[in-house]
Design an enzyme around this catalytic site. Structure first.
Site, PDB file in Angstrom:
ATOM      1  CD  GLU A 134      -2.736   1.137   2.562  1.00 51.31           C
ATOM      2  OE1 GLU A 134      -3.180   0.017   2.898  1.00 51.31           O
ATOM      3  OE2 GLU A 134      -2.984   2.194   3.190  1.00 51.31           O
ATOM      4  CD  GLU A 139      -3.271   7.216   5.689  1.00 52.35           C
ATOM      5  OE1 GLU A 139      -4.261   6.547   6.039  1.00 52.35           O
ATOM      6  OE2 GLU A 139      -2.093   6.956   6.036  1.00 52.35           O
TER       7      GLU A 139
END
Length: 354
Positions: A134, A139
């Protein structure tokens, strides 16, 4: 920036911008209206926490995701005690291996929000997470305003991964910023508005540390609450539902998503070694008083970038030659990073200018 440009005299050497060495291979400018382009985007749907104890339910409704005024809007919306949101992805529509991805976005505000712009290995459904790998380009959690995180999840470090970097941007929710990842054969770099702040290039590269040698797809979403987004002061019933009770809507706007790739990016499955020789490149002398010789035994075009310690790219160049003479004496004395890239492979070396 003009006073930082190098004065370079080279034989057979071309001065170009970075964009001239790569091709825009996929993009969405979100110039339409209504639902996102179904040729480019699909949806994850439903609730269940998504492995992170999140509280939202993902839908395909235009209430939660739509094109409007030249941007894609993702809205997390509260109705009663229920949150709905959207998670868009290019899985089975567009996957790619190696390249540079740029998301231009304005982020939501509010405690409990957890927007993300990220990528997942295309073999997720067959081998699971974290084996698939990933790449979290961006974020942001509302309880930690302005702190942007970029993280790699691998079999050797996942969940609360140690492979992470942060950068504080005070205007994440009031201005658009470019969130960028550059992914090559052995290095992944993150930038915001072209300013470098984190790189991942493990000393040992294997299936445990580097699941990044296969195609990935793109994901964009707003989660609510969850292991990372939840704020303890608002949690009830032992749940990760810590969202500011006065919050009823959270919006992320994406101006565009663009994927650039090198025309000759290597594909290990075809046995093409591309610019593998870049790993054997040298820069000498080091330390230097200004004159350096770069040797790049690749047989492929080479892109060079010089960064100062603030992560600012002060110069970019390209050459088809195996040896390049540079005069960097016009730069301020100090420590620099020289990044060399050829056919998707890269090497970065420190040099000292005294």
């Amino acid at each position: 920036m003009k006073n930082l440009l190098l004065l370079i005299i080279l034989s057979g050497f071309a001065l170009v911008g970075f964009s001239q060495t790569e091709t825009l291979t996929w993009s969405d400018e979100f110039d339409g209206t209504g639902a996102p382009d179904p040729v480019k985007w699909g949806y994850d749907l439903g609730a269940g926490g998504w492995g992170n104890r999140e509280v939202q339910t993902y839908t395909s409704a235009t209430l939660n995701s739509r094109q409007e005024n030249g941007v894609l809007i993702i809205d997390a919306v509260k109705a009663g005690n229920t949150w709905t949101s959207a998670r868009l992805l290019t899985n089975n529509k567009f996957e790619f291996k190696y390249g540079r991805v740029v998301f231009r976005a304005k982020l939501p505000v509010g405690i409990g929000t957890w927007p993300a712009l990220w990528m997942l290995g295309e073999n997720f459904n067959s081998i699971g997470w974290p084996t698939c790998g990933e790449i979290d380009v961006m974020e942001h959690v509302g309880k930690d305003p302005g702190v942007v995180r970029s993280t790699l999840h691998t079999p050797s470090s996942y969940g609360n991964s140690v492979n992470t970097g942060t950068k504080t941007v005070s205007t994440v929710n009031t201005e658009f910023h470019n969130y960028q990842v550059s992914w090559t054969y052995n290095r992944i770099e993150f930038r915001i508005d072209s300013v470098f702040y984190y790189a991942y290039n493990p000393a040992t590269r294997n299936g445990q540390t580097w699941p990044f040698d296969k195609p990935f797809f793109i994901i964009m979403n707003i989660a609510m609450g969850g292991n990372m987004g939840s704020a303890a002061q608002y949690e009830t019933g032992g749940l990760k539902n810590g969202i500011d009770p006065s919050l009823y809507m959270a919006r992320m706007e994406i101006d565009y998503v663009r994927v650039y790739q090198y025309p000759n990016a290597i594909d290990d499955s075809k046995g093409n070694d591309g610019g593998q020789g870049i790993e054997k490149s040298t820069i000498s002398p080091n330390p230097t008083n200004g004159k350096i010789l770069v040797t790049v035994p690749t047989g492929h075009p080479v892109q060079g970038d010089i960064y100062n310690l603030a992560g600012i790219n002060v110069f970019q160049f390209k050459s088809n030659n195996n040896t390049i003479d540079l005069d960097i004496s016009s730069l301020p004395k100090g420590l620099y990073l020289v990044s060399l890239t050829s056919s998707g492979r890269s090497k970065t070396q420190k040099i000292v200018l005294h």
